[in-house]
Design a protein around this motif. Sequence first.
Motif, short mmCIF file in Angstrom:
data_model
loop_
_atom_site.label_atom_id
_atom_site.label_comp_id
_atom_site.label_asym_id
_atom_site.label_seq_id
_atom_site.Cartn_x
_atom_site.Cartn_y
_atom_site.Cartn_z
N PRO A 1 71.55 -0.09 79.17
CA PRO A 1 71.33 -1.42 78.59
C PRO A 1 70.58 -1.31 77.26
CG PRO A 1 69.92 -1.08 80.53
CD PRO A 1 70.80 0.12 80.42
N ILE A 2 70.67 -2.36 76.45
CA ILE A 2 69.90 -2.43 75.20
C ILE A 2 68.42 -2.58 75.59
CG2 ILE A 2 69.54 -3.89 73.15
CD1 ILE A 2 72.20 -2.28 73.17
N PRO A 3 67.52 -1.80 74.96
CA PRO A 3 66.10 -1.88 75.33
C PRO A 3 65.54 -3.30 75.14
CG PRO A 3 66.49 -0.10 73.75
CD PRO A 3 67.77 -0.83 73.90
N ASP A 4 64.59 -3.67 76.01
CA ASP A 4 64.00 -5.03 75.95
C ASP A 4 63.49 -5.38 74.56
OD1 ASP A 4 64.55 -5.58 78.56
OD2 ASP A 4 62.59 -4.95 79.33
N GLU A 5 62.85 -4.39 73.93
CA GLU A 5 62.28 -4.63 72.60
C GLU A 5 63.38 -5.04 71.62
OE1 GLU A 5 59.87 -1.93 69.33
OE2 GLU A 5 60.52 -1.00 71.19
N THR B 1 79.52 1.37 70.17
CA THR B 1 78.94 1.52 71.52
C THR B 1 78.93 2.94 72.08
OG1 THR B 1 79.33 -0.76 72.13
CG2 THR B 1 79.25 0.79 73.93
N TYR B 2 79.93 3.75 71.77
CA TYR B 2 79.99 5.08 72.39
C TYR B 2 79.30 6.16 71.56
CZ TYR B 2 83.30 2.73 75.37
OH TYR B 2 83.88 1.85 76.24
N LYS B 3 78.55 5.78 70.54
CA LYS B 3 77.88 6.78 69.70
C LYS B 3 76.39 6.84 70.06
CE LYS B 3 81.97 6.98 68.27
NZ LYS B 3 82.59 6.88 67.00
N HIS B 4 75.56 7.42 69.17
CA HIS B 4 74.18 7.69 69.56
C HIS B 4 73.24 6.50 69.42
CE1 HIS B 4 75.17 12.21 68.91
NE2 HIS B 4 75.88 11.64 69.85
N LEU B 5 73.64 5.49 68.67
CA LEU B 5 72.95 4.20 68.65
C LEU B 5 74.02 3.16 68.95
CD1 LEU B 5 70.92 4.44 65.27
CD2 LEU B 5 70.09 5.01 67.57
N ASN B 6 73.65 2.06 69.60
CA ASN B 6 74.65 1.11 70.06
C ASN B 6 74.39 -0.30 69.54
OD1 ASN B 6 76.39 -0.51 71.52
ND2 ASN B 6 75.47 -0.06 73.52
N SER B 7 75.21 -0.72 68.57
CA SER B 7 75.17 -2.14 68.16
C SER B 7 76.55 -2.77 68.35
CB SER B 7 74.70 -2.26 66.71
OG SER B 7 75.56 -1.55 65.84
N GLY B 8 77.34 -2.20 69.23
CA GLY B 8 78.70 -2.70 69.43
C GLY B 8 79.60 -2.13 68.36
N GLU B 9 79.41 -2.61 67.14
CA GLU B 9 80.06 -2.06 65.95
C GLU B 9 78.99 -1.85 64.90
OE1 GLU B 9 83.16 -1.30 65.99
OE2 GLU B 9 84.08 -2.61 67.50
N ALA C 1 71.17 -5.15 63.09
CA ALA C 1 70.06 -4.32 62.60
C ALA C 1 68.85 -4.46 63.52
CB ALA C 1 69.70 -4.71 61.18
N ALA C 2 68.63 -5.68 64.01
CA ALA C 2 67.48 -5.92 64.91
C ALA C 2 67.63 -5.11 66.19
CB ALA C 2 67.37 -7.41 65.22
N ILE C 3 68.87 -5.00 66.67
CA ILE C 3 69.14 -4.23 67.89
C ILE C 3 68.96 -2.74 67.64
CG2 ILE C 3 70.95 -3.60 69.53
CD1 ILE C 3 72.14 -6.34 69.18
N LEU C 4 69.28 -2.31 66.42
CA LEU C 4 69.27 -0.87 66.12
C LEU C 4 67.88 -0.32 65.83
CD1 LEU C 4 72.51 -0.65 63.94
CD2 LEU C 4 72.15 0.34 66.22
N ARG C 5 67.00 -1.13 65.24
CA ARG C 5 65.70 -0.57 64.81
C ARG C 5 64.91 0.04 65.97
NH1 ARG C 5 62.49 -4.59 61.53
NH2 ARG C 5 61.25 -2.76 61.02
N PRO C 6 64.75 -0.67 67.10
CA PRO C 6 64.03 -0.02 68.22
C PRO C 6 64.78 1.19 68.77
CG PRO C 6 64.11 -2.41 68.51
CD PRO C 6 65.06 -2.08 67.40
N GLN C 7 66.11 1.15 68.73
CA GLN C 7 66.88 2.31 69.24
C GLN C 7 66.66 3.52 68.35
OE1 GLN C 7 71.05 1.66 70.46
NE2 GLN C 7 70.67 -0.53 70.21
#
Length: 398
Positions: A13-17, A190-198, A254-260
Motif C-alpha cells: 500500500p501507499i505509506p500513510d504519510e 506502479t511496478y517500478k521502485h516508486l509508485n505513483s501509478g504513472e 509528487a505528494a505521493i512520491l516524496r515520502p516514498q
Amino acid sequence: MERFTGSFTQQEPIPDEAIEAAVAVMRHGRLHRYNTAPGEAGEVAQLEQEFAEAMGARYALAVASGGYALGCALRALQVAPDEAVLTNAFTLAPVPGAIASLGARPVFVETRPDLTIDMDHLVAQARATGARVLMLSHMRGHICDMERLVALCADLGLTLVEDCAHTMGARWNGTLSGRHGAIACYSTQTYKHLNSGEGGFLTTDDAELMARAVMLSGSYMLYVRHRAAPPPEAFDALRWETPNISGRMDNLRAAILRPQLRRLGMQCAAWTARYRVVEAGLRDTPGLSLIERAEAEDFVGSSFQFRLDGWPEAKIRAYLDRCAARGVELKWFGAAEPQGFTSRYDSWRYARPAPLPGTDRVLAGLIDMRLPLTFSLDDCALIARILRAEAGAVHQAP
Ligand SMILES: *Cc1c(COP(=O)(O)O)cnc(C)c1O
C-alpha cells in the motif's frame, strides 16, 4: 505438495504519510504544478529537488511517465526524424516506442546470456548506422560493465541515454545507475521502485539539455519556478525554438512520491534480500541457469530471471503450467505472441528489426518473475522450492 498463494502483481500500500500528503493537495485543490500559492514551491518542484539530490544529479525534471522521459530525452538531444538510435534488443516496448515517437529508427543490439548489451555488436551497429545516440536500457535491473561501455561510447561518438526504469537506487562500482550517461530516465509506474501509478523523471548535469527538457515538458514559460533546473539565462535562446509537448507531473503524484523517495534505500535492500533468497534456493538446479551478477553490480532485485537453455518449447510450456498450478506465476520471453510486459524485439514490427540470433537464443529460454515487496522471505524460499522441484520433474521427463 506445497502451493504458493500470494499475488505476483500486488504491491505494497501507499505509506500513510504519502496518503496524508495527497489528501492535503486535494483539499487545497492546487494540483497543477504551476498552480501555487504565494511563497509556495509546490510538491513537484520540491520532489525534483529531492530526486536530483537522491540520484546525485545536478538537474531533475518530473514528468508524466517513464516513456515520456525517454522521448523527451531524445528530443532534448535533437534526434531527427529517420535518424538511427541504438538500443538493446532485450528491453520493454516503451523504449523503441520513445524512439519511434520522434519518427526516428530503433536499431537493436544483441543481448548476452547475462542479459546485458553485447558490446561487440554495439560497435558493429554503431559503425554500420553512424548513429550518435545509444539508449541503453538496464532491463530488469541487469547492468553491463559501465566503465567499458562509457569508454566505447566515447570512442564511437555515441551520446548515452540511460533507461533506469529498473535500476533506480542501483549502483555500478559504487556509482548510482543513471550517472554514466548524458541523460537518465526513470519510471514511477506502479511496478517500478516508486509508485505513483504513472510518472517518471529525467536527470542530467547538462544545463542546455535540462532547459530543453523543461521547455518540452510544457513549462508555459514558468521555468523560474523550478528548483532543480538551470538558471533563467539557460532558457534565453531555447524558449523561442523549443516546442511544448506537454508531459508534466502533477502535485498529487509528487505528494505521493516524496515520502516514498525517503524510503527508497530501505525498499531496494528489501527487494535484493528477497532476490538472494530465491537465488540461493535455485542454485545448482539441473537444467536451470541462474544469471550471474557481476561483483561491481549493486543491483535492486525487484524481479528475478533465469534461463532454461536448450529446453524444447513443449517442456518450457509444461514447466510454466506446472508452476502456475502451484501458484507461481512466471513470464516467458520465448513465446511467439507478445504477452503482458514480455514483448520481444521481433514483435515491434514498425521498427523492421533484423534477426538477432544471439538474442533469440537467450530469449528462447528466458523466464521472468516479479518479486513484489508484499512477499516475505519465507514466501521467496517457498517459491524457490516450487521452481526447483518442478524443474527437476520436467527436465528429467523423457
Ligand atoms: C516501465 C519501463 C519504462 C517506462 O515505462 P512507463 O510505463 O512509460 O513509465 C521504460 N523502460 C523499461 C525497461 C520499463 O520497464
